[in-house]
Design an enzyme around this catalytic site. Structure first.
Site, PDB file in Angstrom:
ATOM      1  CB  ILE A 259      -0.888   0.078   1.270  1.00 54.95           C
ATOM      2  CG1 ILE A 259      -1.659  -1.209   1.487  1.00 54.95           C
ATOM      3  CG2 ILE A 259      -1.823   1.259   1.198  1.00 54.95           C
ATOM      4  CD1 ILE A 259      -2.296  -1.257   2.867  1.00 54.95           C
ATOM      5  CB  SER A 260       2.182   3.188   2.023  1.00 53.96           C
ATOM      6  OG  SER A 260       3.182   3.868   2.735  1.00 53.96           O
ATOM      7  CB  THR A 261       7.432   2.140  -0.254  1.00 54.37           C
ATOM      8  OG1 THR A 261       6.689   2.273  -1.447  1.00 54.37           O
ATOM      9  CG2 THR A 261       7.966   0.771  -0.127  1.00 54.37           C
ATOM     10  CE  LYS A 263      12.640  10.036   6.036  1.00 56.78           C
ATOM     11  NZ  LYS A 263      12.698  11.476   6.306  1.00 56.78           N
ATOM     12  CD  GLU A 264      10.386   7.639   9.755  1.00 59.45           C
ATOM     13  OE1 GLU A 264      11.162   8.556  10.019  1.00 59.45           O
ATOM     14  OE2 GLU A 264       9.166   7.745   9.851  1.00 59.45           O
ATOM     15  CB  VAL A 267       1.769  -0.044   4.894  1.00 58.36           C
ATOM     16  CG1 VAL A 267       0.440  -0.599   5.376  1.00 58.36           C
ATOM     17  CG2 VAL A 267       2.380   0.862   5.952  1.00 58.36           C
ATOM     18  CG  ASP A 405       4.196  12.425  11.826  1.00 57.61           C
ATOM     19  OD1 ASP A 405       4.246  13.585  11.361  1.00 57.61           O
ATOM     20  OD2 ASP A 405       4.502  11.417  11.154  1.00 57.61           O
TER      21      ASP A 405
HETATM   22  P1  ADP Z   1       4.662   5.942   7.726  1.00 58.55           P
HETATM   23  O1  ADP Z   1       5.455   6.059   8.976  1.00 58.55           O
HETATM   24  O2  ADP Z   1       5.388   5.285   6.623  1.00 58.55           O
HETATM   25  O3  ADP Z   1       3.989   7.243   7.338  1.00 58.55           O
HETATM   26  P2  ADP Z   1       1.949   5.008   8.190  1.00 58.55           P
HETATM   27  O4  ADP Z   1       1.500   4.254   9.395  1.00 58.55           O
HETATM   28  O5  ADP Z   1       1.510   6.422   8.082  1.00 58.55           O
HETATM   29  O6  ADP Z   1       3.521   4.876   8.108  1.00 58.55           O
HETATM   30  O7  ADP Z   1       1.470   4.215   6.930  1.00 58.55           O
HETATM   31  C1  ADP Z   1       1.762   4.653   5.637  1.00 58.55           C
HETATM   32  C2  ADP Z   1       0.530   4.623   4.769  1.00 58.55           C
HETATM   33  O8  ADP Z   1       0.006   3.321   4.707  1.00 58.55           O
HETATM   34  C3  ADP Z   1      -0.578   5.476   5.303  1.00 58.55           C
HETATM   35  O9  ADP Z   1      -0.477   6.781   4.825  1.00 58.55           O
HETATM   36  C4  ADP Z   1      -1.817   4.796   4.785  1.00 58.55           C
HETATM   37  O10 ADP Z   1      -2.095   5.205   3.467  1.00 58.55           O
HETATM   38  C5  ADP Z   1      -1.402   3.351   4.747  1.00 58.55           C
HETATM   39  N1  ADP Z   1      -1.851   2.655   5.956  1.00 58.55           N
HETATM   40  C6  ADP Z   1      -1.173   2.470   7.107  1.00 58.55           C
HETATM   41  N2  ADP Z   1      -1.883   1.777   7.995  1.00 58.55           N
HETATM   42  C7  ADP Z   1      -3.059   1.498   7.404  1.00 58.55           C
HETATM   43  C8  ADP Z   1      -4.254   0.793   7.801  1.00 58.55           C
HETATM   44  N3  ADP Z   1      -4.353   0.228   9.002  1.00 58.55           N
HETATM   45  N4  ADP Z   1      -5.252   0.717   6.917  1.00 58.55           N
HETATM   46  C9  ADP Z   1      -5.164   1.281   5.707  1.00 58.55           C
HETATM   47  N5  ADP Z   1      -4.094   1.940   5.262  1.00 58.55           N
HETATM   48  C10 ADP Z   1      -3.040   2.063   6.092  1.00 58.55           C
HETATM   49 MN    MN Z   2       2.384   8.284   7.970  1.00 60.17          MN
END
Ligand code: ADP
Ligand code: MN
Length: 516
Positions: A259-261, A263-264, A267, A405
């Site tokens: 879903i997401s890559t 920096k830290e 997901v 944050d």
């Molecule tokens: P980061 O520290 O990389 O910002 P996040 O927890 O914000 O980590 O997760 C990154 C992205 O992944 C979020 O912006 C969101 O789009 C998606 N994401 C994270 N957790 C969930 C979740 N429980 N359900 C749906 N999307 C999620």
């Molecule tokens: Mn985030």
């Protein structure tokens, strides 16, 4: 290779007689595994093409990978590294079990016994057994960067000192080959030779192994699962193994993709499976947050965790790998607190090392949009604002947390309301910088909603007071921040003198809770 007589194990051959006949592999004409010529041809063609390609890219590696299947301790690593590690783990386990059987057999009731301890496998992959194991090879080296494939160094012997046994020792090698048959895919029938003291020659074993592998690949192609495609590429092998185990245990049905890559973290989305324990229900859709970090990023963030007294005692003794895990642990604890307060946020499913599984906010693999990405009606915008105001107050008072944050990037719009995510860096208000973090959160929220046309939105200073219950009267940002820092310092001094934190900063009289 299709002519290898694997049919000895055909069920109708019955136990016993087949093994006593002259050829332990039985009559070739009872072959039970059908495999068309075209299949074999295309398999070979594919392999040739692949080798050609690899040859061009990594000439020296392919030369090693192409060698004979058995070269001492060497295993076939030309295929997917994870698969190799899984096989190795399985092999090691089986091998040790076999070793124990051998040991028992040789020793019998004898008063003098010999030990095969030196032959026992110690492998680096199965890390579940140890609390202290190394999760990342070396943090100076980014585990997420794709590596050039490497091969295991060849060792032509096992054992130590005078117990040395070379790979050429026929008896040991033969027994090992027999034991190794257990590593073949479950559907690959190897007969009941495994429990016996059967010694397979390398030649026979290699032929079998080659056939088993091509069968395995064939069935893998038929049942290819998505978790072997998308998800694998974004994480290092050890994380992949963790994810693989989650799928393997049935806790997750499939990992569909990334879903997401960030920096830290990375997901992933996954479909939930069945829980091992009945009292726990795995949500139908899950988000898997894999915490990744290089030394650099960890450095940027350590101020959050270093001064968080909940983690203080542990921080100094830890190596960076453990600190990564603490981020995951912190997110889990913070989410749980929020859940208990009824704040809309992901629900924790499980934490395994640096991998946190939680419920997925969204539907049908589509994550809920971030607040920054949705266009809300004026009414929804206003509703969202008051909801956030409420959540910030709950977070502060009921959860004793400051998000740290908070912004339109970490709030999702789902089911007509705002969901808070990304709380690994959240701290308690008495954190030495807790109030500064809160002020920053307030600034982000105020600015977003003021720009978004919510006329009722408080400015950042008003919001700060409304959330914290403090009554900082400064009417400009500089003075306001100075007062915040003075309060933080006061708290620190209190810690120095009394050895504990003030429970909250709250002044007398509860501030109003904002409702729509
Ligand atoms: P980061 O520290 O990389 O910002 P996040 O927890 O914000 O980590 O997760 C990154 C992205 O992944 C979020 O912006 C969101 O789009 C998606 N994401 C994270 N957790 C969930 C979740 N429980 N359900 C749906 N999307 C999620
Ligand atoms: Mn985030």
């Amino acid at each position: 290779m299709d002519s290898v007589g694997v049919a000895a194990a055909a069920p109708d051959a019955g136990p016993g007689p087949a093994w006593q006949s002259k050829c332990p592999w039985g009559a070739p004409n009872t072959t039970s595994i059908s495999c068309s010529l075209a299949d074999v041809m295309s398999e070979q063609l594919a392999k040739e093409l692949q080798l050609e390609e690899e040859n061009a890219a990594f000439p020296e590696v392919v030369a090693a990978a192409e060698g004979p299947f058995i070269t001492g301790e060497n295993i076939d690593t030309s295929s997917d590294l994870m698969l190799a590690q899984m096989l190795q783990m399985e092999f090691d386990r089986e091998y040790d079990a076999q070793l124990r059987r051998e040991e028992k057999k040789i020793n019998g009731d004898s008063k003098v016994s010999i030990s095969f301890e030196n032959y026992r496998k110690v492998h680096p992959y199965d890390s579940d057994s140890s609390e202290d194991e190394v999760d990342w090879q070396d943090t100076r080296h980014d585990p997420y960067r794709a590596d050039k494939p490497t091969t295991t160094p060849k060792r032509g012997f096992i054992g130590k000192g005078k117990d040395i046994t070379t790979k050429h020792d026929e008896v040991v090698c033969g027994r090992k080959n027999t034991a190794r048959m257990e590593n073949f895919a479950p559907e690959f029938q190897v007969g009941d030779g495994i429990g016996m003291d059967l010694k397979l020659s390398n030649q026979v074993f290699n032929a079998l192994k080659q056939h088993a592998y091509s069968e395995e690949r064939r069935s893998a192609r038929l049942h290819e699962k998505k978790e072997h495609s998308t998800a694998e590429k974004a994480v290092d092998p050890k994380t992949r193994l963790l994810l693989y185990k989650m799928v393997n245990s049935g806790m997750l049905e499939t990992i569909t993709g990334c879903i997401s890559t960030g920096k830290e973290s990375v997901v992933f989305h996954a479909y939930g499976g069945k829980s091992a324990t009945e009292d726990k229900v795995i949500p139908p859709e899950c988000a898997i947050k894999v915490f990744k970090t290089t030394l650099n990023e960890f450095k940027n963030r350590d101020k959050y965790i270093k001064d968080d007294y909940r983690f203080k005692d542990r921080f100094s003794k830890l190596n960076p790998r453990k600190i990564i895990r603490m981020w995951a642990e912190k997110e889990m604890h913070n989410l749980t607190r929020m859940q208990n307060a009824g704040i809309p946020c992901p629900q924790v499913v499980i934490l395994k090392k640096h991998v946190l599984v939680m419920s997925f906010i969204g539907q049908d693999q589509v994550p809920a949009p971030k607040l920054k990405d949705v266009t809300l009606s004026n009414e929804d915008m206003k509703k969202a604002y008051y909801q956030i105001l409420n959540m910030m107050q709950q977070l502060y008072r009921e959860c004793n947390l400051v998000h740290a944050d908070l912004s339109e990037y970490n709030m999702l719009w789902h089911d007509g309301k705002v969901w808070l995510i990304d709380v690994s860096q959240s701290v308690e208000p008495t954190h030495p910088h807790g109030l500064e973090f809160l002020f920053r959160d307030c600034r982000n929220v105020s600015q977003f909603f003021q720009k978004g046309g919510v006329a009722e939105a408080l400015n950042e200073r008003e919001l700060f007071n409304a959330v914290s219950g403090l009554n900082i009267t400064a009417d400009n940002e500089v003075d306001f921040q100075a007062e915040i820092e003075a309060l933080e310092k006061m708290n620190e001094d209190h810690v120095q003198n009394h050895g504990k934190k003030l429970s909250t900063f709250s002044s007398d009289g509860d501030p109003p809770i904002y409702d729509e």
